[in-house]
Design a protein around this motif. Structure first.
Motif, PDB file in Angstrom:
ATOM      1  N   GLY A  71     -52.624  11.099  52.574  1.00 55.94           N
ATOM      2  CA  GLY A  71     -53.083   9.923  52.607  1.00 55.94           C
ATOM      3  C   GLY A  71     -54.179   9.829  51.039  1.00 55.94           C
ATOM      4  N   LEU A  72     -53.928   8.902  50.547  1.00 56.47           N
ATOM      5  CA  LEU A  72     -54.715   8.862  49.229  1.00 56.47           C
ATOM      6  C   LEU A  72     -55.426   7.357  49.134  1.00 56.47           C
ATOM      7  CD1 LEU A  72     -51.942  10.214  46.959  1.00 56.47           C
ATOM      8  CD2 LEU A  72     -54.199  11.586  47.389  1.00 56.47           C
ATOM      9  N   TYR A  73     -56.812   7.582  48.305  1.00 57.13           N
ATOM     10  CA  TYR A  73     -57.380   6.439  48.007  1.00 57.13           C
ATOM     11  C   TYR A  73     -57.256   6.175  46.666  1.00 57.13           C
ATOM     12  CZ  TYR A  73     -60.981   2.917  47.572  1.00 57.13           C
ATOM     13  OH  TYR A  73     -61.808   1.483  47.013  1.00 57.13           O
ATOM     14  N   GLN A  74     -56.651   4.971  46.096  1.00 56.03           N
ATOM     15  CA  GLN A  74     -56.443   4.937  44.643  1.00 56.03           C
ATOM     16  C   GLN A  74     -57.174   3.786  44.064  1.00 56.03           C
ATOM     17  OE1 GLN A  74     -52.193   4.688  44.517  1.00 56.03           O
ATOM     18  NE2 GLN A  74     -51.863   6.850  44.456  1.00 56.03           N
ATOM     19  N   TRP A  75     -57.670   3.979  42.845  1.00 60.34           N
ATOM     20  CA  TRP A  75     -58.067   3.047  41.795  1.00 60.34           C
ATOM     21  C   TRP A  75     -57.152   2.963  40.816  1.00 60.34           C
ATOM     22  CZ3 TRP A  75     -60.666   7.151  43.698  1.00 60.34           C
ATOM     23  CH2 TRP A  75     -61.787   7.134  44.518  1.00 60.34           C
ATOM     24  N   VAL A  76     -56.583   1.367  40.659  1.00 59.64           N
ATOM     25  CA  VAL A  76     -55.633   1.004  39.873  1.00 59.64           C
ATOM     26  C   VAL A  76     -56.416   0.119  38.584  1.00 59.64           C
ATOM     27  CG1 VAL A  76     -53.495  -0.101  39.627  1.00 59.64           C
ATOM     28  CG2 VAL A  76     -54.168   0.906  41.877  1.00 59.64           C
ATOM     29  N   MET A  77     -55.984   0.507  37.476  1.00 59.21           N
ATOM     30  CA  MET A  77     -56.528  -0.067  36.292  1.00 59.21           C
ATOM     31  C   MET A  77     -55.369  -0.805  35.488  1.00 59.21           C
ATOM     32  SD  MET A  77     -58.908   2.004  37.467  1.00 59.21           S
ATOM     33  CE  MET A  77     -58.208   3.848  36.964  1.00 59.21           C
ATOM     34  N   PRO A  78     -55.526  -1.842  35.074  1.00 52.65           N
ATOM     35  CA  PRO A  78     -54.236  -2.439  34.092  1.00 52.65           C
ATOM     36  C   PRO A  78     -54.450  -1.898  32.677  1.00 52.65           C
ATOM     37  CG  PRO A  78     -56.106  -4.177  34.279  1.00 52.65           C
ATOM     38  CD  PRO A  78     -56.371  -3.079  35.224  1.00 52.65           C
ATOM     39  N   ILE A  79     -53.406  -1.887  32.019  1.00 54.27           N
ATOM     40  CA  ILE A  79     -53.126  -1.432  30.596  1.00 54.27           C
ATOM     41  C   ILE A  79     -52.690  -2.567  29.739  1.00 54.27           C
ATOM     42  CG2 ILE A  79     -52.072   0.315  28.974  1.00 54.27           C
ATOM     43  CD1 ILE A  79     -51.580   2.190  31.486  1.00 54.27           C
ATOM     44  N   ASP A  80     -51.528  -3.035  30.022  1.00 54.98           N
ATOM     45  CA  ASP A  80     -50.936  -4.127  29.291  1.00 54.98           C
ATOM     46  C   ASP A  80     -49.738  -4.543  29.885  1.00 54.98           C
ATOM     47  OD1 ASP A  80     -50.903  -5.856  27.153  1.00 54.98           O
ATOM     48  OD2 ASP A  80     -49.541  -4.734  25.846  1.00 54.98           O
ATOM     49  N   GLY A  81     -49.528  -5.960  29.903  1.00 53.12           N
ATOM     50  CA  GLY A  81     -48.286  -6.417  30.734  1.00 53.12           C
ATOM     51  C   GLY A  81     -48.372  -6.034  32.195  1.00 53.12           C
ATOM     52  N   GLY A  82     -47.194  -5.466  32.540  1.00 57.68           N
ATOM     53  CA  GLY A  82     -47.144  -4.850  34.034  1.00 57.68           C
ATOM     54  C   GLY A  82     -47.409  -3.534  33.936  1.00 57.68           C
ATOM     55  N   PHE A  83     -47.966  -2.642  32.815  1.00 57.67           N
ATOM     56  CA  PHE A  83     -48.317  -1.426  32.988  1.00 57.67           C
ATOM     57  C   PHE A  83     -49.802  -1.269  33.655  1.00 57.67           C
ATOM     58  CE2 PHE A  83     -45.168  -0.803  29.630  1.00 57.67           C
ATOM     59  CZ  PHE A  83     -44.523   0.451  30.235  1.00 57.67           C
ATOM     60  N   HIS A  84     -49.944  -0.382  34.525  1.00 60.44           N
ATOM     61  CA  HIS A  84     -51.082   0.136  35.255  1.00 60.44           C
ATOM     62  C   HIS A  84     -51.212   1.487  35.163  1.00 60.44           C
ATOM     63  CE1 HIS A  84     -50.338  -3.793  37.502  1.00 60.44           C
ATOM     64  NE2 HIS A  84     -51.473  -3.942  37.156  1.00 60.44           N
ATOM     65  N   TRP A  85     -52.417   2.247  34.936  1.00 57.63           N
ATOM     66  CA  TRP A  85     -52.704   3.404  35.389  1.00 57.63           C
ATOM     67  C   TRP A  85     -53.641   3.603  36.761  1.00 57.63           C
ATOM     68  CZ3 TRP A  85     -56.817   6.634  35.062  1.00 57.63           C
ATOM     69  CH2 TRP A  85     -58.243   6.107  34.345  1.00 57.63           C
ATOM     70  N   TYR A  86     -53.545   4.754  37.326  1.00 57.75           N
ATOM     71  CA  TYR A  86     -54.121   4.826  38.554  1.00 57.75           C
ATOM     72  C   TYR A  86     -54.635   6.243  38.886  1.00 57.75           C
ATOM     73  CZ  TYR A  86     -49.450   6.167  40.249  1.00 57.75           C
ATOM     74  OH  TYR A  86     -48.249   6.918  40.374  1.00 57.75           O
TER      75      TYR A  86
END
Length: 154
Positions: A71-86
């Motif tokens: 189990g993981l808790y994730q923080w998701v941040m947008p990059i551009d368009g449909g891309f995200h990094w987490y």
């Protein structure tokens, strides 16, 4: 009038950012963690840029066969368009069979990756998950799991 426009803008911006993570995503995550391994993966939206991920996986190598739940808790941040990094952190438990030795183990894990959210309900990701296992018969060092994920969003 300016306050009303500002209020509507803030509501719209909040609604757009809340949609950056789907409510639910279910799929697979496959990679190489000292032998081929696969996981059934479920992601659950929590709040604007946060989610939980649960993975039920198996590992098959020359020396060890194992099942684990992470189990993981994730923080998701947008990059551009449909891309995200987490990035995320969590832990898990599992069981293993290493020939004459078998047993249970616990682990702590981190997670960092990039994902693309298609216009259709499909999410593809590539991530690295370092794991430290707490049982020397299973793993006495740091495992680096690089995996590709494919999930259906609903």
């Amino acid at each position: 009038m300016k306050n009303a426009i500002l209020f509507l803008f803030l509501i719209g911006a909040t609604a757009l950012s809340a949609q950056s993570i789907s409510k639910n995503a279910l799929g697979i995550r496959v990679g190489d963690n000292d032998g081929f391994g696969g996981e059934i993966s479920y992601q659950r939206y929590l709040h604007e840029n946060n989610r939980l991920e649960f993975d039920l996986g198996w590992r098959d190598s020359d020396n060890v066969e194992a099942f684990k739940l992470v189990g993981l808790y994730q923080w998701v941040m947008p990059i551009d368009g449909g891309f995200h990094w987490y990035v995320g952190a969590g832990g898990g438990v599992g069981s293993f069979d290493a020939g004459e030795n078998d047993g249970a183990f616990a682990l702590i894990a981190g997670d960092i990756g990039i994902e693309y959210d298609f216009d259709i309900p499909l999410l593809i990701s590539l991530d690295m998950r370092p794991e430290i296992g707490f049982n020397d018969d299973y793993s006495d060092d740091l495992d680096l799991d690089i995996a590709l994920g494919l999930r259906y969003q609903f």
